[in-house]
Design an enzyme around this catalytic site. Structure first.
Site, PDB file in Angstrom:
ATOM      1  CB  ALA A 870      -0.688   0.061   0.961  1.00 38.82           C
ATOM      2  CD  GLU A 871       2.633   2.295   4.938  1.00 39.28           C
ATOM      3  OE1 GLU A 871       2.648   3.368   5.746  1.00 39.28           O
ATOM      4  OE2 GLU A 871       2.896   1.263   5.266  1.00 39.28           O
ATOM      5  CG  LEU A 872       5.928   1.575  -4.199  1.00 39.16           C
ATOM      6  CD1 LEU A 872       7.300   2.120  -4.127  1.00 39.16           C
ATOM      7  CD2 LEU A 872       5.839   0.416  -4.984  1.00 39.16           C
TER       8      LEU A 872
END
Length: 943
Positions: A870-872
């Site tokens: 998610a955070e990429l």
């Protein structure tokens, strides 16, 4: 109050209602009838969550007064469109096209789309988008394009060009669902409106008292007195609760564990005692029979305070002569270094090219569509039970028990179906408010914040100021980096120890930088508390370093992509922290992007006009997987009498698809048993029955829960396996005295090391994800308005577990990135208190041309080769937009967001031939002096 009897035809049946035509809204009426599929978000007509069809037209029911509705009118809500056993094509399309993430907006969108298709059965994509724009249907999760996909597919079914069977997901012939687009289990309830979110649950607790909070209206003051007498006399009021009613120490006990921290982390009161540190501090809680009574009484709570200077910007609190805001720790309370290689002063002096700049990333609001909502009660066994949004259910127990004065072993936390969070719900603050109230009143309680209250109380992405200098040799190879970044942590220290570490790990990633010094700082202010937000701590770094990469490429006359290509990690390269990686995909990622990039450049040159400039920008990104050294997760797998298997975990679902992740991991790990997906039961996110799986943060859950699932599956299958290789049934297991329930464990001990506090060297997380973003923009010269025309991401997140979930995180992350680049902010407490004021990106602000492609490098330590994801996707897309603006019109925006007036001002200055001078921020010290001091005075842990 007046009352009026009306007949409305609701979902095809006449219903008699009695309402107050002056104050009741249509949403109030349908929800009181039990039709809670109609959700309420902003309560201001800005988000379309509450859409219903009234006499053939879409209306936002939260602002549609009953006095404006004719007797006998026809109303269609989501419940009248389809049911779980008889779906409308729109509902099925929403499921299979990934239109459901958190799902809070799904009923409103589906109702709106139904009204469109009733009028136009063959719309174009642009007509669908225009319909949603006109009807103000907002989504914060998906990036909108999957929703348009779903409408187009449903229209085909309604036109007879496609059957429902054709539309539906089909399990592949080999039975393998890992790596496919298997629909998330919770989607069915969300598209039919049968899923109860927090406010729905509160409505269906008739015994519960409703809570309203009293906020100070100021950001810094000394509280002198509170007078609750008038409020206590108001109708329906049960109790007005102040800090004197809190049974514990009245603190959120969240330790700040960084060894360099001068703050202990125990600084946030649950209810104000004597000091107000920001406008979201709660002075008192009113508990009453109804929400309306509680809110009316809250306005009658009187308090006196002595106003103090409000420090809303850390440039003020970092001044050498600044007043100390909190008496218990200095304004700059963590300063952590990174030191690598040779003395950067010498290296930079000998380098062929040097660029430097100063940058600001704003206080980005999460802008979820469901305001925070919580419930609490003490059950018959004396267990204090809290229902809430949360990224880490057990954290609420650990941090709240001493503060509220209740034994931790008698607390239970349950995650409600959640209308998104993106990180802010890591905070235990609102669960603390509900817990204090139920203990003070002895009765169940429920609270749903107004959107304005939500904006003031909940945390935001930490703003940051950064100064940096980048050097490279004559061939374009980076030689050195110097930087400092200061994060505005706001009024309290929540998660500051984790945040400061990100400033040491992602500045200058993903490039080989042999020599570097840097300082990462956390600083107090009187503004909103800073908390987790997807990409936590990294987007601020990339705001600086990914602009420097473009600035350097321009200085040496090299293409920005090619400059990045020669500097990204290659096999065996080390990060700024001295760690190596399990995979090195960046050259493959850039190779895959290159043809798209060349096409975009040619298109921009071909289609630009003097009035509308076109530009292309790229930005690389990297993010960690797992949350820190020695990360740990546990799950249970249990064989049931009917041969099914139940998976128990606390993989908190904020909309990212924890249910789908749990299912596909379990199905894949137990493939030898030949189970169908419907033979796997999920029991999730209740601390009374499931073990500690850890936070849904750090892109860790798919990795950690997946490895724990494999571990449990191996134990279960080993126990079930007979000598001949077949498997025992449940009855055979019980007869043989073999346990049927197993604990799966995943742990990163041995894979990770903490950062050395003296030089920032180390590797706290087990895996990493990598990517690059490509943005095409158009800048209107006369106004400075920037429109993003397309965005593409090329990413490597390991083996894909669930295609629609990962794609959804990518598209949603890019949408948040566009908002961060151009509009989103929570700075002005009067202007930014609602969705529109906060810069919410509606469908017209997000291009239909959003896409993601993958390079797949299986992770050697990951479950089935997967990592997190998610955070990429929210690491650096915003910088691709900012770089594209410069490419389009030659003005660089150093301070986000790049609102049109800011771009217009810069363009006007450029037209006048003025040089735009960069300001260098004073961040509390001179960088080299501070680093020299740290080298001379190394931290030594106490023995």
């Amino acid at each position: 109050m007046t009352a009026k009897k009306m007949i409305l035809n609701i979902n095809g049946a006449d219903r008699m209602i009695v309402c107050d035509p002056e104050t009741d809204m249509l949403a109030d009426v349908v929800r009181r009838l039990g039709l809670t599929g109609t959700k309420v978000g902003c309560k201001a007509g800005q988000c379309g969550i509450c859409s219903v069809i009234l006499d053939g037209e879409v209306v936002r029911s939260c602002v549609k007064k009953m006095k404006t509705i004719k007797d006998g009118s026809r109303v269609t809500t989501i419940e009248g469109i389809g049911t779980p056993t008889n779906l409308h094509p729109l509902q099925l399309a929403w499921i299979v096209y990934g239109g459901v993430q958190c799902g809070f907006c799904s009923p409103g969108f589906i109702v709106s789309a139904k009204a469109l298709l009733d009028k136009n059965l063959n719309p174009t994509r642009q007509e669908v988008r225009e319909w949603f724009r006109k009807n103000r249907n907002a989504c914060r999760c998906t990036g909108y394009s999957p929703l348009v996909d779903a409408v187009m597919a449903a229209a085909k079914v309604l036109r007879g060009e496609l059957t429902m069977e054709d539309l539906n997901y089909k399990i592949p012939a080999d039975g393998k669902i890992y790596g496919t687009g298997y629909p998330r289990p919770a989607a069915l309830a969300k598209v039919t409106g049968t899923c109860d979110y927090g406010d729905d649950i509160g409505m269906k607790m008739p015994q519960a008292l409703h809570l309203a909070v009293v906020l100070p209206g100021v950001s810094h003051a000394r509280l002198l007195s509170i007078d609750t007498s008038e409020a206590e006399k108001m109708p329906g009021v049960e109790k007005v609760i102040t800090h004197k009613d809190v049974k514990g120490n009245n603190r959120i006990m969240w330790p700040c564990t960084n060894v360099l921290s001068k703050a202990d982390g125990f600084d946030r009161p649950i209810l104000v005692e004597n000091m107000i540190y920001h406008c979201g501090d709660v002075i008192a809680i009113v508990a009453a029979r109804t929400r309306e009574e509680a809110r009316a009484a809250a306005k009658k709570v009187k308090f006196e305070c002595e106003r103090l200077p409000e420090y809303l910007n850390i440039l003020e609190t970092m001044m050498l002569d600044a007043s100390q805001i909190n008496k218990d720790y200095p304004n700059i309370y963590i300063e952590a270094p990174v030191i690598k290689g040779q003395d950067t002063r010498d290296v930079i002096k000998e380098s062929a090219y040097v660029v430097e700049g100063s940058f600001y990333s704003q206080r980005q609001p999460h802008l979820v569509l469901e305001p925070d909502t919580d419930q609490a009660y003490v059950d018959d066994d004396g267990i204090l039970t809290i229902h809430c949004k949360s990224l880490f259910l057990q954290l609420n127990i650990f941090t709240l028990a001493p503060g509220i004065g209740y034994p931790a072993d008698k607390m239970r936390v349950i995650e409600n179906p959640t209308g998104a969070s993106f990180g802010y719900a890591l905070s235990p603050y609102m669960p603390a408010i509900a817990a204090v109230a139920t203990l003070a009143t002895g009765k169940p309680v429920t609270i749903t914040l107004s959107y304005e209250e939500h904006q003031y109380i909940t945390g935001k992405r930490a703003p940051s100021f950064s100064n940096a200098k980048l050097a490279c040799d004559k061939n374009g190879k980076i030689t050195a980096l110097e930087y400092e970044i200061a994060y505005d942590e706001g009024a309290y220290t929540e998660a500051a120890d984790v945040l400061v570490q990100k400033g040491l790990r992602f500045m200058g990633a993903p490039y080989k930088i042999p020599n570097a010094i840097g300082l990462s700082k956390t600083v107090i202010s009187n503004h909103a508390v800073s908390t987790a937000y997807r990409g936590f701590g990294a987007p601020q770094c990339y705001t600086c370093s990914e602009q420097l990469m473009d600035m350097m490429a321009e200085k040496i006359g090299m293409d920005p992509l090619e400059f990045r290509y020669i500097n990204v990690y290659r096999e065996g390269d080390e990060s700024l922290n001295g760690n190596k990686f399990s995979v090195y995909p960046m050259t493959k990622i850039l190779d895959k992007l290159r043809p798209y990039y060349r096409e975009a450049l040619a298109r921009a040159e071909r289609e630009a006009t003097p009035e509308r400039k076109r530009g292309v920008g790229i930005a690389c990104g990297e993010y960690n997987v797992t949350s820190g050294p020695n990360d740990h997760a546990e799950i249970y797998l249990e064989l049931n009498p009917d041969g099914t298997v139940t998976h128990y975990n606390t993989w908190q679902d904020q909309g990212q698809g924890a249910d789908a992740g749990t299912l596909i991991h379990t199905h894949e790990a137990l493939r030898p048993l030949g189970l169908r997906p419907d033979q796997i039961n999920l029991c999730m996110n209740d601390t009374a029955v499931a073990p500690i799986c850890g936070p849904s943060a750090g892109s860790r859950s798919h990795y950690m829960a997946g490895n724990a699932t494999i571990n449990a599956a191996e134990q279960l299958m080993k126990a079930m396996r007979k000598p001949d290789g077949s498997y025992r049934t449940y009855d055979e297991m019980v007869a043989a005295g073999i346990p049927t329930k197993y604990t799966g464990v995943a742990d990163t001990t041995g894979l990770t090391t903490d950062l050395d506090p003296n030089n920032g060297q180390g590797n706290p997380t087990a895996e990493y994800t990598f990517g690059v973003f490509l943005a095409e923009v158009e800048v209107e010269v006369a106004t400075g308005k920037t429109k993003v025309l397309s965005m593409k991401c090329i990413a490597d997140v390991g083996v894909i577990g669930n295609k629609i979930s990962v794609d959804g995180q990518a598209l949603g992350g890019m949408m948040h990135g566009i908002g961060m680049a151009l509009s989103e902010d929570f700075d002005d407490l009067k202007k930014h208190k609602n969705l529109i004021g906060g810069g919410f990106p509606f469908i017209e602000n997000v291009p239909d041309d959003l896409s993601v492609e993958y390079v797949i490098s299986p992770r050697p330590t990951g479950p089935h080769g997967s990592a997190g994801c998610a955070e990429l996707f929210q690491s650096s897309p915003h910088v691709a937009v900012i770089n594209a603006i410069y490419n389009a019109c030659g003005v660089r925006i150093y301070e986000l967001p790049a609102r049109s007036e800011k771009v217009k001002t810069a363009l006007a200055a450029k037209a006048r031939g003025e040089e735009i001078k960069q300001k260098k921020y004073f961040l509390g010290s001179e960088l080299h002096e501070k680093i020299d001091y740290i080298k001379a005075h190394p931290f030594a842990p106490e023995k």
